[in-house]
Design an enzyme around this catalytic site. Structure first.
Site, PDB file in Angstrom:
ATOM      1  N   GLU A 250      -8.053 -42.333  32.780  1.00 30.45           N
ATOM      2  CA  GLU A 250      -8.216 -42.237  34.235  1.00 30.45           C
ATOM      3  C   GLU A 250      -7.684 -40.869  34.619  1.00 30.45           C
ATOM      4  O   GLU A 250      -6.472 -40.651  34.653  1.00 30.45           O
ATOM      5  CB  GLU A 250      -7.438 -43.381  34.906  1.00 30.45           C
ATOM      6  N   CYS A 284      -5.434 -39.241  42.811  1.00 31.54           N
ATOM      7  CA  CYS A 284      -6.615 -38.775  42.062  1.00 31.54           C
ATOM      8  C   CYS A 284      -7.895 -38.903  42.875  1.00 31.54           C
ATOM      9  O   CYS A 284      -8.829 -38.134  42.681  1.00 31.54           O
ATOM     10  CB  CYS A 284      -6.723 -39.507  40.726  1.00 31.54           C
TER      11      CYS A 284
END
Ligand code: NAD
Length: 477
Positions: A250, A284
């Protein structure tokens, strides 16, 4: 609130490292040390691996309903401690108390979701070509997991990996974030107190490079999960590949926001500004490249800049603060360099742009406009409270710009046209696309990127699969 020191958690016990070594933990709002975290060495990692191997043996044979009940107990314990743990998270990470509480409450929901998924990890019976043959798939846990998690969401980055691994029947060694160690430790403590047998969940801290170089090639470890930057993720995925380990990655993003002339700016501006400055932009999926159609460009820019200027920056422990400091002092020169480069490239500073004061890592909510695509900030993830707002003319040009970068994590669209919304949903290349509202990050929906933003999903019904092997069994009876 007294900020606790954090020990290692190996084989069901909190312990100091074999060779005494500790890392300081700093409050990002003051720059002052507030505690310390144990630094694991290879001897500690040896013990963690042996414990996790033993733990896998126990947990993979534990009935799925017992796994489910234990996880639900851990979720309830964590939920009962949200109020007590939020100030600890704020002290180590900087985020406002309200965000810390939301993260901890969400973590309990994530545990519940994965507990329920444990009971739904179905195989299949596959129709056979001949009578008397039964053929089926069987889902089995992959084995010992090594998870590496960052400091921006100290608990949520751990809980997605931990819960999916435990739901599947795996054991796990978490390498937690050295900058923010106490709340991940509180998460593990909730599982311990819920009755998780020794060895199934282990927690270590130390030198990230040393620990990944030890754990990823280790033959006992079967699965890697990493959250962090794209360059580090590529390196770790390469190492996992060399040793044929399953990997979930990720990684970073550079989220585009496409705002069309027919968008409802009354909703788009507050929703996107709130999302941009959440956790001081250290997210993110933080919106970064705002692409605004020319008919509404000036209104959007003006409204967004006002929203940025209205953000109340201050210590997260102050209930009035809506944005805390950056978690690490290294982000300040990184952001200053990106902003300077954007201005030298021909961009315009609309608001913000600099550090606030000289104690703590406070940075002004910043808006840049008209930044050329060649500027670094148009290509590198800022990971801070900086938005770039550029103009576009046609839908094709906006989609081409959205898809220009190798990243593909989150993307946002605002339009009054159903036809255009449909096109954005299909043509913007991102793992997650949310149109006319903010709808990502819930436990039951996929969470993950494509291309340079990573491999796999950490949410939704697909997430548990990353921790399961699908085996095929056929029998003639
Ligand atoms: P970094 O690249 O040094 O580290 C990112 C993370 O990777 C940290 O948690 C670190 O401990 C870990 N790491 C670094 N080298 C490692 C190694 N060899 N083995 C195992 N783990 C390792 O960057 P940073 O200064 O901590 O953070 C800034 C950048 O990281 C941001 O620009 C952002 O792209 C990325 N980041 C992303 C997320 C996310 O949620 N995807 C979270 C935190 C940081």
């Amino acid at each position: 609130m007294t900020y606790p020191d954090t020990e290692l958690f190996i084989d069901g016990s909190w312990c100091a490292p074999a060779r005494p070594a500790w890392i300081d933990v700093t409050d990002p709002a003051t720059g002052q040390p507030i505690g310390r975290v144990a630094h694991a060495r290879p001897a500690d990692l040896d013990r963690a691996v042996a414990a996790a191997a033993k733990g896998f043996d126990i947990w993979s044979r534990t009935g799925v309903f017992d796994r489910y009940k234990m996880m639900r107990r851990a979720a309830d314990i964590l939920r009962s401690r949200v109020g007590a743990l939020a100030p600890v998270m704020t002290a180590e990470q900087g985020k406002p108390l309200a965000e810390a509480r939301a993260e901890l409450a969400a973590a309990a929901d994530i545990i519940d979701w994965f507990a329920e998924e444990a009971r739904r990890s179905y195989g299949q019976v596959i129709p056979a070509r001949s009578p008397g043959i039964t053929q089926m798939t069987v889902k089995q846990p992959v084995g010992v997991v090594a998870a590496f998690t960052p400091w921006n969401f100290p608990v949520n980055q751990v809980v997605r990996k931990l819960s999916a691994a435990l739901a599947a029947g795996c054991s796990i060694i978490v390498k937690g974030p050295e900058e923010t160690p106490a709340t991940p430790a509180a998460l593990i403590a909730a599982f311990d107190e819920a009755g998780l047998p020794a060895g199934i969940a282990n927690l270590v801290y130390g030198d990230p490079a040393e620990i990944s170089a030890y754990l990823i090639p280790h033959p006992v470890v079967k699965k890697i999960s990493f959250t962090g930057s794209t360059p580090v993720g590529k390196m770790l995925a390469g190492l996992a590949g060399q040793h044929m380990k399953k990997a979930t990655m990720e990684l970073g993003g550079h989220a585009p926001v496409l705002v069309f002339d027919d968008a409802d700016l009354g909703r788009a501006i507050p929703v996107m500004a709130g999302h941009k400055f959440r956790n001081a932009g250290q997210v993110c999926v933080s919106p970064t490249r705002f692409l605004v159609q020319e008919g509404v460009y000036d209104r959007f820019l003006d409204g967004f800049a006002r929203a940025a200027a209205a953000v109340k920056v201050g210590p997260g422990s102050d209930p009035d603060s809506t944005m805390g400091p950056l978690a690490n002092d290294r982000r300040i020169p990184a952001l200053e360099a990106l902003i300077e480069d954007a201005l030298e490239s021909g961009g315009r500073l609309v608001t913000g742009g600099k550090r606030i004061g000289n104690a703590g890592n406070f940075f002004e909510p910043t808006v840049l406009a008209g930044v050329p695509g060649t500027a670094r900030i148009m290509n590198e993830e800022p990971f801070g409270p900086v938005a770039v707002i550029n103009r576009f003319e046609t839908e094709d040009a906006a989609i081409a710009e959205a898809n220009r970068l190798p990243f593909g994590l989150a993307a946002y669209g605002w339009t009054g046209s159903a036809e255009r919304a449909h096109r954005l949903g299909h043509e913007v290349q991102s793992g997650m696309m949310t149109i006319n509202h903010l709808g990502i990050g819930l436990p039951e929906v996929p969470f993950g990127g494509i291309n340079d933003s990573g491999i796999g999903t950490e949410g939704g019904s697909e997430a548990i699969d990353a921790y399961l092997n699908t085996r095929f069994v056929t029998m003639a009876v």
